[in-house]
Design a protein around this motif. Structure first.
Motif, PDB file in Angstrom:
ATOM      1  N   ALA A  50      54.753  64.814  50.871  1.00 38.23           N
ATOM      2  CA  ALA A  50      53.257  65.857  50.609  1.00 38.23           C
ATOM      3  C   ALA A  50      53.243  66.191  52.028  1.00 38.23           C
ATOM      4  N   TYR A  51      53.506  65.331  52.881  1.00 43.97           N
ATOM      5  CA  TYR A  51      53.280  65.825  54.520  1.00 43.97           C
ATOM      6  C   TYR A  51      53.960  66.999  54.903  1.00 43.97           C
ATOM      7  N   LEU A  52      55.360  66.848  54.267  1.00 46.25           N
ATOM      8  CA  LEU A  52      56.441  67.944  54.785  1.00 46.25           C
ATOM      9  C   LEU A  52      56.065  68.935  53.954  1.00 46.25           C
ATOM     10  N   ALA A  53      55.690  69.098  52.638  1.00 44.75           N
ATOM     11  CA  ALA A  53      55.206  70.103  51.844  1.00 44.75           C
ATOM     12  C   ALA A  53      54.041  70.725  52.701  1.00 44.75           C
ATOM     13  N   TYR A  54      53.368  70.186  53.176  1.00 39.02           N
ATOM     14  CA  TYR A  54      51.765  70.588  53.689  1.00 39.02           C
ATOM     15  C   TYR A  54      52.164  71.298  55.071  1.00 39.02           C
ATOM     16  N   VAL A  55      53.184  70.888  56.029  1.00 39.28           N
ATOM     17  CA  VAL A  55      53.535  71.534  57.182  1.00 39.28           C
ATOM     18  C   VAL A  55      54.247  72.671  56.830  1.00 39.28           C
ATOM     19  N   ILE A  56      55.224  72.665  55.906  1.00 38.92           N
ATOM     20  CA  ILE A  56      55.794  73.987  55.727  1.00 38.92           C
ATOM     21  C   ILE A  56      55.004  74.847  55.212  1.00 38.92           C
ATOM     22  N   THR A  57      54.300  74.645  54.003  1.00 41.03           N
ATOM     23  CA  THR A  57      53.192  75.405  53.407  1.00 41.03           C
ATOM     24  C   THR A  57      52.424  76.240  54.421  1.00 41.03           C
ATOM     25  N   PHE A  58      51.672  75.297  55.132  1.00 36.83           N
ATOM     26  CA  PHE A  58      50.833  75.775  56.110  1.00 36.83           C
ATOM     27  C   PHE A  58      51.399  76.925  57.022  1.00 36.83           C
ATOM     28  N   ALA A  59      52.647  76.500  57.574  1.00 38.59           N
ATOM     29  CA  ALA A  59      53.574  77.423  58.407  1.00 38.59           C
ATOM     30  C   ALA A  59      53.761  78.819  57.794  1.00 38.59           C
ATOM     31  N   ILE A 180      66.034  69.171  50.879  1.00 36.73           N
ATOM     32  CA  ILE A 180      65.402  68.882  52.124  1.00 36.73           C
ATOM     33  C   ILE A 180      66.055  69.816  53.197  1.00 36.73           C
ATOM     34  N   LEU A 181      67.068  70.250  53.359  1.00 39.14           N
ATOM     35  CA  LEU A 181      67.902  71.180  54.054  1.00 39.14           C
ATOM     36  C   LEU A 181      67.070  72.518  53.714  1.00 39.14           C
ATOM     37  N   SER A 182      66.994  72.858  52.505  1.00 41.87           N
ATOM     38  CA  SER A 182      66.386  74.067  52.081  1.00 41.87           C
ATOM     39  C   SER A 182      64.910  74.319  52.717  1.00 41.87           C
ATOM     40  N   LEU A 183      64.135  73.220  52.533  1.00 45.58           N
ATOM     41  CA  LEU A 183      62.922  73.179  53.141  1.00 45.58           C
ATOM     42  C   LEU A 183      62.637  73.312  54.612  1.00 45.58           C
ATOM     43  N   SER A 184      63.719  72.713  55.133  1.00 45.90           N
ATOM     44  CA  SER A 184      63.844  72.851  56.619  1.00 45.90           C
ATOM     45  C   SER A 184      64.157  74.236  57.369  1.00 45.90           C
ATOM     46  N   LEU A 185      64.974  75.202  56.403  1.00 44.38           N
ATOM     47  CA  LEU A 185      65.191  76.280  56.696  1.00 44.38           C
ATOM     48  C   LEU A 185      64.051  77.454  56.551  1.00 44.38           C
ATOM     49  N   TYR A 186      63.269  76.896  55.532  1.00 45.49           N
ATOM     50  CA  TYR A 186      61.829  77.811  55.402  1.00 45.49           C
ATOM     51  C   TYR A 186      61.111  77.681  56.826  1.00 45.49           C
ATOM     52  N   LEU A 187      61.200  76.329  57.358  1.00 49.92           N
ATOM     53  CA  LEU A 187      60.306  76.436  58.770  1.00 49.92           C
ATOM     54  C   LEU A 187      60.964  77.231  59.957  1.00 49.92           C
TER      55      LEU A 187
END
Length: 206
Positions: A50-59, A180-187
């Motif tokens: 949830a925290y990871l999704a929040y950080v990426i989505t806020f960004a 997880i790698l995919s989400l990291s690429l969004y950041l």
């Protein structure tokens, strides 16, 4: 007859601010009241998706606001089509927190659930990126931009906008390798867009 763009920008700012606020409010359900025998540290560790999704989505939503702000500095008039394109953009922006919530809930689920939730997430992000392109294309075509805007700058902004959907699709492709790698690429992509590019505000006052 075209109208002034100030009301559109103010409305868009309000929608984006509400989206960011709702994301923060959603985190309240993960507070200390939900701790169990593992204690607060264990509860926080358990909710890392949830925290990871929040950080990426806020960004991502923050980057949307920055891009929207920079783009609408050049829009001096609006017509019906541009209003519809902007509403469609906001529709996808407002859907991003929902998609992020699904992603957080299923990030530790089955591979099929991970890919489906990631697919819904990228659909929301890709949707807003596509309507940024359509909005800029229509504003240029219908001469809704500032008359003094350099045509070369307008083309450079258009090229930069076109990169967004392509890069998001590349990031999504990695969900089949590692979510997880995919989400990291969004950041990483958000970080790239934070680098000043064509059409952005200068880094100092002139």
């Amino acid at each position: 007859m075209a109208r002034d763009a100030s009301r559109v920008e103010a409305f868009s700012d309000a929608v984006i601010a509400i989206v960011l606020t709702l994301m923060a409010v959603d985190l309240l359900q993960l507070g200390p009241a939900r701790t169990d025998e593992s204690g607060l540290v264990g509860a926080l560790r358990h909710e890392w998706p949830a925290y990871l999704a929040y950080v990426i989505t806020f960004a991502i939503v923050g980057q949307v606001w920055l891009t929207h702000h920079n783009m609408w500095r050049y829009v001096v008039r609006v017509d019906q089509v541009l209003l519809v394109f902007n509403l469609a953009l906001l529709l996808f922006v407002a859907a991003i927190p929902f998609a992020a919530d699904l992603l957080a809930d299923h990030l530790r689920g089955s591979t099929a659930d991970q890919r489906l939730s990631a697919g819904l997430y990228v659909s929301a992000v890709l949707g807003e990126a596509l309507f940024f392109n359509l909005s800029w294309w229509w504003a240029r075509r219908r001469s809704l931009l500032h008359a003094d805007l350099d045509p070369r700058l307008a083309r450079a902004v258009a090229r930069r906008f076109l990169l967004g959907p392509l890069l998001y699709l590349i990031a999504f492709a990695f969900v089949f390798v590692n979510p997880i790698l995919s989400l990291s690429l969004y950041l990483l992509l958000v970080g790239l867009y934070l680098i000043r590019g064509p059409g952005d505000l200068p880094s100092y006052a002139r």
